[in-house]
Design a protein around this motif. Structure first.
Motif, PDB file in Angstrom:
ATOM      1  N   GLN A   1       0.818  -1.220   0.000  1.00  0.00           N
ATOM      2  CA  GLN A   1       0.000   0.000   0.000  1.00  0.00           C
ATOM      3  C   GLN A   1       0.853   1.271   0.000  1.00  0.00           C
ATOM      4  OE1 GLN A   1      -0.889  -2.704   2.274  1.00  0.00           O
ATOM      5  NE2 GLN A   1      -2.085  -3.306   0.473  1.00  0.00           N
ATOM      6  N   GLY A   2       2.176   1.101  -0.124  1.00  0.00           N
ATOM      7  CA  GLY A   2       3.069   2.257  -0.144  1.00  0.00           C
ATOM      8  C   GLY A   2       3.323   2.864   1.213  1.00  0.00           C
ATOM      9  N   VAL A   3       3.112   2.087   2.282  1.00  0.00           N
ATOM     10  CA  VAL A   3       3.325   2.558   3.656  1.00  0.00           C
ATOM     11  C   VAL A   3       4.504   1.798   4.251  1.00  0.00           C
ATOM     12  CG1 VAL A   3       2.328   2.779   5.961  1.00  0.00           C
ATOM     13  CG2 VAL A   3       0.885   3.102   3.933  1.00  0.00           C
ATOM     14  N   SER A   4       5.425   2.536   4.863  1.00  0.00           N
ATOM     15  CA  SER A   4       6.613   1.923   5.446  1.00  0.00           C
ATOM     16  C   SER A   4       6.599   2.030   6.960  1.00  0.00           C
ATOM     17  CB  SER A   4       7.875   2.606   4.899  1.00  0.00           C
ATOM     18  OG  SER A   4       9.039   2.045   5.497  1.00  0.00           O
ATOM     19  N   ARG A   5       7.258   1.084   7.612  1.00  0.00           N
ATOM     20  CA  ARG A   5       7.463   1.179   9.073  1.00  0.00           C
ATOM     21  C   ARG A   5       8.458   2.283   9.403  1.00  0.00           C
ATOM     22  NH1 ARG A   5       9.000  -4.563  11.441  1.00  0.00           N
ATOM     23  NH2 ARG A   5       9.208  -3.285  13.328  1.00  0.00           N
ATOM     24  N   VAL A   6       9.245   2.713   8.434  1.00  0.00           N
ATOM     25  CA  VAL A   6      10.187   3.817   8.610  1.00  0.00           C
ATOM     26  C   VAL A   6       9.579   5.037   7.936  1.00  0.00           C
ATOM     27  CG1 VAL A   6      12.527   4.642   8.191  1.00  0.00           C
ATOM     28  CG2 VAL A   6      12.119   2.201   8.605  1.00  0.00           C
ATOM     29  N   ARG A   7       9.139   5.992   8.728  1.00  0.00           N
ATOM     30  CA  ARG A   7       8.396   7.136   8.195  1.00  0.00           C
ATOM     31  C   ARG A   7       9.266   8.391   8.310  1.00  0.00           C
ATOM     32  NH1 ARG A   7       3.319   7.342   6.482  1.00  0.00           N
ATOM     33  NH2 ARG A   7       2.206   9.324   6.455  1.00  0.00           N
ATOM     34  N   ILE A   8       9.461   9.063   7.180  1.00  0.00           N
ATOM     35  CA  ILE A   8      10.335  10.235   7.104  1.00  0.00           C
ATOM     36  C   ILE A   8       9.490  11.482   6.899  1.00  0.00           C
ATOM     37  CG2 ILE A   8      12.147  11.362   5.750  1.00  0.00           C
ATOM     38  CD1 ILE A   8      13.183   8.530   5.058  1.00  0.00           C
ATOM     39  N   ALA A   9       9.756  12.520   7.688  1.00  0.00           N
ATOM     40  CA  ALA A   9       9.007  13.773   7.579  1.00  0.00           C
ATOM     41  C   ALA A   9       9.961  14.947   7.476  1.00  0.00           C
ATOM     42  CB  ALA A   9       8.090  13.958   8.789  1.00  0.00           C
ATOM     43  N   ILE A  10       9.608  15.918   6.652  1.00  0.00           N
ATOM     44  CA  ILE A  10      10.306  17.203   6.581  1.00  0.00           C
ATOM     45  C   ILE A  10       9.392  18.238   7.228  1.00  0.00           C
ATOM     46  CG2 ILE A  10      11.279  18.983   5.087  1.00  0.00           C
ATOM     47  CD1 ILE A  10      12.863  16.390   4.991  1.00  0.00           C
ATOM     48  N   VAL A  11       9.918  18.944   8.215  1.00  0.00           N
ATOM     49  CA  VAL A  11       9.154  19.999   8.896  1.00  0.00           C
ATOM     50  C   VAL A  11       9.983  21.274   8.795  1.00  0.00           C
ATOM     51  CG1 VAL A  11       7.989  20.713  11.026  1.00  0.00           C
ATOM     52  CG2 VAL A  11       8.182  18.272  10.467  1.00  0.00           C
ATOM     53  N   THR A  12       9.579  22.161   7.898  1.00  0.00           N
ATOM     54  CA  THR A  12      10.412  23.312   7.548  1.00  0.00           C
ATOM     55  C   THR A  12       9.644  24.621   7.617  1.00  0.00           C
ATOM     56  OG1 THR A  12      11.636  24.324   5.693  1.00  0.00           O
ATOM     57  CG2 THR A  12       9.885  22.805   5.119  1.00  0.00           C
ATOM     58  N   ALA A  13      10.370  25.704   7.860  1.00  0.00           N
ATOM     59  CA  ALA A  13       9.755  27.034   7.876  1.00  0.00           C
ATOM     60  C   ALA A  13       9.476  27.547   6.468  1.00  0.00           C
ATOM     61  CB  ALA A  13      10.670  28.024   8.614  1.00  0.00           C
ATOM     62  N   ARG A  14       9.964  26.849   5.449  1.00  0.00           N
ATOM     63  CA  ARG A  14       9.594  27.238   4.083  1.00  0.00           C
ATOM     64  C   ARG A  14       8.082  27.080   3.892  1.00  0.00           C
ATOM     65  NH1 ARG A  14      13.455  26.519  -0.580  1.00  0.00           N
ATOM     66  NH2 ARG A  14      15.558  26.473   0.287  1.00  0.00           N
ATOM     67  N   ASN A  15       7.521  27.949   3.051  1.00  0.00           N
ATOM     68  CA  ASN A  15       6.162  27.726   2.554  1.00  0.00           C
ATOM     69  C   ASN A  15       6.129  28.134   1.087  1.00  0.00           C
ATOM     70  OD1 ASN A  15       6.134  30.522   2.718  1.00  0.00           O
ATOM     71  ND2 ASN A  15       4.493  30.635   4.247  1.00  0.00           N
ATOM     72  N   ALA A  16       4.957  28.104   0.464  1.00  0.00           N
ATOM     73  CA  ALA A  16       4.862  28.446  -0.954  1.00  0.00           C
ATOM     74  C   ALA A  16       5.313  29.889  -1.179  1.00  0.00           C
ATOM     75  CB  ALA A  16       3.422  28.263  -1.428  1.00  0.00           C
ATOM     76  N   PRO A  17       6.096  30.141  -2.224  1.00  0.00           N
ATOM     77  CA  PRO A  17       6.491  29.249  -3.314  1.00  0.00           C
ATOM     78  C   PRO A  17       7.785  28.477  -3.062  1.00  0.00           C
ATOM     79  CG  PRO A  17       7.220  31.449  -3.834  1.00  0.00           C
ATOM     80  CD  PRO A  17       6.516  31.552  -2.507  1.00  0.00           C
ATOM     81  N   ALA A  18       8.466  28.748  -1.940  1.00  0.00           N
ATOM     82  CA  ALA A  18       9.775  28.142  -1.715  1.00  0.00           C
ATOM     83  C   ALA A  18       9.686  26.648  -1.407  1.00  0.00           C
ATOM     84  CB  ALA A  18      10.496  28.866  -0.567  1.00  0.00           C
ATOM     85  N   HIS A  19       8.478  26.152  -1.169  1.00  0.00           N
ATOM     86  CA  HIS A  19       8.311  24.743  -0.848  1.00  0.00           C
ATOM     87  C   HIS A  19       8.656  23.836  -2.033  1.00  0.00           C
ATOM     88  CE1 HIS A  19       4.805  25.192  -3.332  1.00  0.00           C
ATOM     89  NE2 HIS A  19       4.506  23.906  -3.190  1.00  0.00           N
ATOM     90  N   ALA A  20       8.441  24.338  -3.269  1.00  0.00           N
ATOM     91  CA  ALA A  20       8.562  23.483  -4.457  1.00  0.00           C
ATOM     92  C   ALA A  20       9.968  22.902  -4.591  1.00  0.00           C
ATOM     93  CB  ALA A  20       8.190  24.274  -5.706  1.00  0.00           C
ATOM     94  N   ARG A  21      10.965  23.676  -4.228  1.00  0.00           N
ATOM     95  CA  ARG A  21      12.332  23.190  -4.393  1.00  0.00           C
ATOM     96  C   ARG A  21      12.624  22.019  -3.458  1.00  0.00           C
ATOM     97  NH1 ARG A  21      18.022  26.595  -4.269  1.00  0.00           N
ATOM     98  NH2 ARG A  21      19.153  25.153  -5.637  1.00  0.00           N
ATOM     99  N   VAL A  22      11.997  21.995  -2.291  1.00  0.00           N
ATOM    100  CA  VAL A  22      12.133  20.866  -1.372  1.00  0.00           C
ATOM    101  C   VAL A  22      11.627  19.584  -2.036  1.00  0.00           C
ATOM    102  CG1 VAL A  22      11.309  19.869   0.800  1.00  0.00           C
ATOM    103  CG2 VAL A  22      11.962  22.287   0.701  1.00  0.00           C
ATOM    104  N   VAL A  23      10.439  19.645  -2.621  1.00  0.00           N
ATOM    105  CA  VAL A  23       9.833  18.475  -3.250  1.00  0.00           C
ATOM    106  C   VAL A  23      10.672  17.995  -4.422  1.00  0.00           C
ATOM    107  CG1 VAL A  23       7.785  17.603  -4.428  1.00  0.00           C
ATOM    108  CG2 VAL A  23       7.532  19.209  -2.512  1.00  0.00           C
ATOM    109  N   HIS A  24      11.115  18.926  -5.273  1.00  0.00           N
ATOM    110  CA  HIS A  24      11.913  18.528  -6.437  1.00  0.00           C
ATOM    111  C   HIS A  24      13.273  17.965  -6.026  1.00  0.00           C
ATOM    112  CE1 HIS A  24       9.273  19.741  -9.669  1.00  0.00           C
ATOM    113  NE2 HIS A  24       9.047  20.913  -9.070  1.00  0.00           N
ATOM    114  N   THR A  25      13.861  18.502  -4.965  1.00  0.00           N
ATOM    115  CA  THR A  25      15.157  17.990  -4.501  1.00  0.00           C
ATOM    116  C   THR A  25      15.018  16.561  -3.993  1.00  0.00           C
ATOM    117  OG1 THR A  25      15.973  20.195  -3.942  1.00  0.00           O
ATOM    118  CG2 THR A  25      17.048  18.327  -2.874  1.00  0.00           C
ATOM    119  N   LEU A  26      14.029  16.300  -3.153  1.00  0.00           N
ATOM    120  CA  LEU A  26      13.817  14.950  -2.633  1.00  0.00           C
ATOM    121  C   LEU A  26      13.518  13.973  -3.765  1.00  0.00           C
ATOM    122  CD1 LEU A  26      11.694  15.768   0.545  1.00  0.00           C
ATOM    123  CD2 LEU A  26      14.114  15.128   0.472  1.00  0.00           C
ATOM    124  N   ARG A  27      12.775  14.424  -4.751  1.00  0.00           N
ATOM    125  CA  ARG A  27      12.461  13.577  -5.909  1.00  0.00           C
ATOM    126  C   ARG A  27      13.739  13.239  -6.678  1.00  0.00           C
ATOM    127  NH1 ARG A  27       8.072  16.164  -9.651  1.00  0.00           N
ATOM    128  NH2 ARG A  27       6.811  15.804  -7.775  1.00  0.00           N
TER     129      ARG A  27
END
Length: 313
Positions: A223-249
């Protein structure tokens, strides 16, 4: 899947943790500070057969070690301590009581732990001693200074391990931090818009995240769920959030959760997430989170009291 399992078994995720980060030794440490090493040693020897309470790093270590299978481990944890070898007995007695899979470590009788970071080939080092944290960083490991464990933590019966990271100057490089500091918010926002699809360089926890992501993938279910769960909690918000997503990808290290909090406190988000540990380079965020989650300060290149990358207005 077999390939990544064998890859991680060949080079397990290796974590070093100090006795005061693994266990609650604050009372004994106060004795050391006020009365000296002899009084501290005498107290430890007197309580050699007394169980030590759990410290700020205990739960995340326990949950990571539960992921190991009977064959070669995916995760190895080593106890690194400035205590003397005599005092190792109490620590390993407590480890045995809690059934933690920790069998090895170093006890240096007051000497710096820095030279042993590379010797143990650590990916992550957790300690309450800032000089040892700095030494670990210089040796190329991710490292953070933990405070005390939160006084009230709800029991968590799940088998997940949830690890949360700040973004800039932790997972990612401090380059964007520096741009904001030197040129201001509008220049930062313009730069991040223009470079939204340009991956950021890795920060002090970049390599650790990549290795943790392999562990996450191993435990990913249908189901695409892992026992190891990774979260990013950042002070960035839109529009600066997009670079976080593209970098992780681009890195191939998808986050299970991303929280772009802007100017809001991170503590309530981390509590809702149920994180077992959180890493941030700003002391104010570490202190704000420490009441609800074990929080580690990642020493950064800037004044810890300066606001870094505030939310775009």
């Amino acid at each position: 899947m077999t390939d990544i399992r064998e890859t991680l078994r060949a080079q397990p995720l290796r974590i070093g943790i100090s006795t005061r980060a693994l266990f609650n030794l604050e009372e004994k440490h106060a004795v050391f500070q006020s009365q000296g090493v002899e009084a501290y040693s005498a107290l430890q020897l007197e309580r050699e057969d007394t169980l030590i309470g759990k410290g700020p790093g205990f739960e995340v270590v326990e949950r990571l070690l539960r992921l190991n299978e009977p064959e070669k481990p995916y995760v190895e944890v080593f106890l690194l301590s400035r205590n003397s070898p005599d005092l190792s007995l109490r620590a390993f007695n407590s480890i045995d009581h809690y059934k933690l899979g920790i069998k090895a470590g170093s006890f240096t009788s007051g000497r710096s732990l820095g030279p042993f970071i590379s010797a143990w080939e650590l990916d992550l080092f957790l300690s309450n001693e800032i000089t040892d944290v700095q030494a670990a960083i210089e040796a190329g490991a991710a490292a953070a200074k933990l405070g005390t464990a939160p006084e009230a933590r709800q029991e968590d019966p799940s088998d997940e391990v949830r690890i949360a990271f700040d973004g800039d100057a932790v997972v990612f490089s401090a380059e964007s931090d520096e741009l904001f500091k030197n040129r201001g918010l509008q220049a930062f926002l313009a730069h991040e818009r223009e470079n939204a699809k340009t991956p950021m360089s890795g920060g002090p926890f970049g390599k650790f995240l990549r290795k943790l992501s392999i562990l996450r993938k191993i435990f990913l279910n249908d189901q695409g769920v892992s026992r190891v769960r990774i979260a990013i909690v950042t002070a960035r918000n839109a529009p600066a959030h997009a670079r976080v997503v593209h970098t992780l990808r681009d890195w191939g290290t998808p986050a299970d959760e991303a929280h772009f909090v802007g100017v809001r406190s991170k503590g309530p988000i981390l509590k809702a997430l149920g994180a077992h540990i959180f890493f941030d380079d700003q002391i104010k965020h570490v202190l704000g989170a420490a009441g609800v989650v074990p929080a580690g300060h990642v020493p950064g290149p800037h004044d810890p009291d300066e606001p870094i990358i505030p939310a775009g207005l």
